[in-house]
Design a protein around this motif. Sequence first.
Motif, short mmCIF file in Angstrom:
data_model
loop_
_atom_site.label_atom_id
_atom_site.label_comp_id
_atom_site.label_asym_id
_atom_site.label_seq_id
_atom_site.Cartn_x
_atom_site.Cartn_y
_atom_site.Cartn_z
N GLY A 17 0.83 -1.21 0.00
CA GLY A 17 0.00 0.00 0.00
C GLY A 17 0.86 1.26 0.00
O GLY A 17 0.62 2.20 -0.77
N LYS A 18 1.89 1.26 0.84
CA LYS A 18 2.77 2.43 0.91
C LYS A 18 3.54 2.63 -0.40
O LYS A 18 3.62 3.74 -0.93
CB LYS A 18 3.75 2.25 2.07
CG LYS A 18 4.80 3.34 2.19
CD LYS A 18 4.20 4.67 2.63
CE LYS A 18 5.28 5.72 2.86
NZ LYS A 18 4.70 6.98 3.36
N LEU A 19 4.11 1.52 -0.90
CA LEU A 19 4.94 1.63 -2.11
C LEU A 19 4.08 2.03 -3.32
O LEU A 19 4.53 2.82 -4.17
CB LEU A 19 5.67 0.31 -2.36
CG LEU A 19 6.75 0.01 -1.30
CD1 LEU A 19 7.20 -1.45 -1.39
CD2 LEU A 19 7.94 0.95 -1.44
N ALA A 20 2.85 1.53 -3.39
CA ALA A 20 1.95 1.93 -4.48
C ALA A 20 1.62 3.41 -4.36
O ALA A 20 1.58 4.14 -5.37
CB ALA A 20 0.68 1.09 -4.44
N SER A 21 1.42 3.89 -3.13
CA SER A 21 1.09 5.31 -2.94
C SER A 21 2.26 6.21 -3.35
O SER A 21 2.06 7.39 -3.67
CB SER A 21 0.70 5.58 -1.48
OG SER A 21 1.87 5.66 -0.66
N LEU A 22 3.46 5.64 -3.34
CA LEU A 22 4.64 6.40 -3.78
C LEU A 22 4.85 6.29 -5.30
O LEU A 22 5.83 6.80 -5.83
CB LEU A 22 5.90 5.90 -3.06
CG LEU A 22 5.95 6.13 -1.53
CD1 LEU A 22 7.15 5.41 -0.93
CD2 LEU A 22 6.00 7.62 -1.21
N GLY A 23 3.94 5.57 -5.98
CA GLY A 23 3.98 5.52 -7.43
C GLY A 23 4.73 4.34 -8.02
O GLY A 23 4.98 4.30 -9.24
N HIS A 24 5.10 3.37 -7.21
CA HIS A 24 5.85 2.23 -7.74
C HIS A 24 4.92 1.20 -8.39
O HIS A 24 3.72 1.18 -8.13
CB HIS A 24 6.69 1.59 -6.62
CG HIS A 24 7.71 2.55 -6.07
ND1 HIS A 24 8.82 2.91 -6.79
CD2 HIS A 24 7.75 3.28 -4.92
CE1 HIS A 24 9.52 3.79 -6.10
NE2 HIS A 24 8.89 4.04 -4.96
N ASP A 25 5.51 0.38 -9.22
CA ASP A 25 4.79 -0.60 -10.04
C ASP A 25 4.92 -1.97 -9.35
O ASP A 25 5.97 -2.61 -9.43
CB ASP A 25 5.42 -0.61 -11.44
CG ASP A 25 4.83 -1.67 -12.35
OD1 ASP A 25 3.80 -2.28 -11.97
OD2 ASP A 25 5.42 -1.91 -13.42
#
Lengths: 227, 227
Positions: A17-25
């Motif tokens: 969730g955190k990494l997706a919120s930072l724009g990662h794939d």
Amino acid sequence: MKIGILGTGLVGRTLAGKLASLGHDLVMGTREVAALTARREPSPRGGQSFADWHGQNQKVKLGTFAEAAAHGELLINATSGSGALSALRMAGEKNFDGKVLIDVSNPLDFSHGMPPTLLVSNTDSLGEQVQRALPRARVVKTLNTMNAILMVEPRQLADGDHAVFVSGNDVAAKKQVTEILTGWFGWKQVIDLGDISTARGAEMILPLWVRLMGALGGPRFNFKIVQ
Amino acid sequence: MKIGILGTGLVGRTLAGKLASLGHDLVMGTREVAALTARREPSPRGGQSFADWHGQNQKVKLGTFAEAAAHGELLINATSGSGALSALRMAGEKNFDGKVLIDVSNPLDFSHGMPPTLLVSNTDSLGEQVQRALPRARVVKTLNTMNAILMVEPRQLADGDHAVFVSGNDVAAKKQVTEILTGWFGWKQVIDLGDISTARGAEMILPLWVRLMGALGGPRFNFKIVQ
């Protein structure tokens, strides 16, 4: 960045969730995709069912362990300690070649009830077992010593001024992971313990962590090293 | 107060020196009094020979393990982990009856080189072994998680605002020990982990402590629990 996360429990979801919120794939890997997405009952410690969580985190793709590992330039092992080695085997050794693998898992054994004991400790560690199982992965043990939400939101306590440890044989990999911890998540006290055998110490803190959770009435705490 | 300290190594000396400076009536116990006082060579990790140290701390009386244990209303086990149980046996079980026994020892095994491993861990602890060996002693495990000088001078770091843990089955004994830690020594964060089985967690932090000492370049640090 393309990131693969192995494991879909509370820790894997929180990181995803955190990494997706930072724009990662992101691709999250699981043992059987169909079984996981069909499951509607609440997760044992995660609360929400995976389907409900995924409904709120649709940017995160779901795949097999091997698909997640093949996808990521950076990989994260967030499986349970007891399932880690079999999950990594299923993910396929070649998918880890030369990649940084952040190992967050703890070798907790809940089979004898609470408090858990450790499946491996003292003269070996899960971090070392993972590195031995995947000799061409650049394993960095970290983030295994605090509650899941604090892993990615350390500023929720003391503005992030408390400790996270890194252990690993590859200096460049530890440098990259340290930048992720400080730059992406906001950690302020990142301590390089040394090679992967220092994961023993980081994992053996868990029995104290579990007792502190009981003594303090919840998991919202962390260790800080005072000098 | 009449206090008996078992063990004459660096930890025992540091505790004895502080307690004597506070005006307490101390007997330190050792295996063979004559052998210890005759020894002029520097101690392995303590620096000074015992004779030199004792010359500077003449108020501290020296006796056998049994004499120290008989003397103290309050007892402290500061022996090495590998020698703790035999020292306590030599001290005589009846000399512990109903007394608070502060167990500072760690089950460190240096026989395979550095870093040390633990002689007992995970499903048992030295604290529990001590309590089982002396069922009528009121064992409180504490002070085993930091450098010796910080045990008695915690204000040398962050004005004493860092953590010391207590574990034990006897609530009144833990209360008395907590008052000693705060009132005599100056500790500000004393955390009661629970019964004596929680000593497992406090002892299993040692492998991390040893690695932190290496990473930080010395033993002048401690854990603080941030909430």
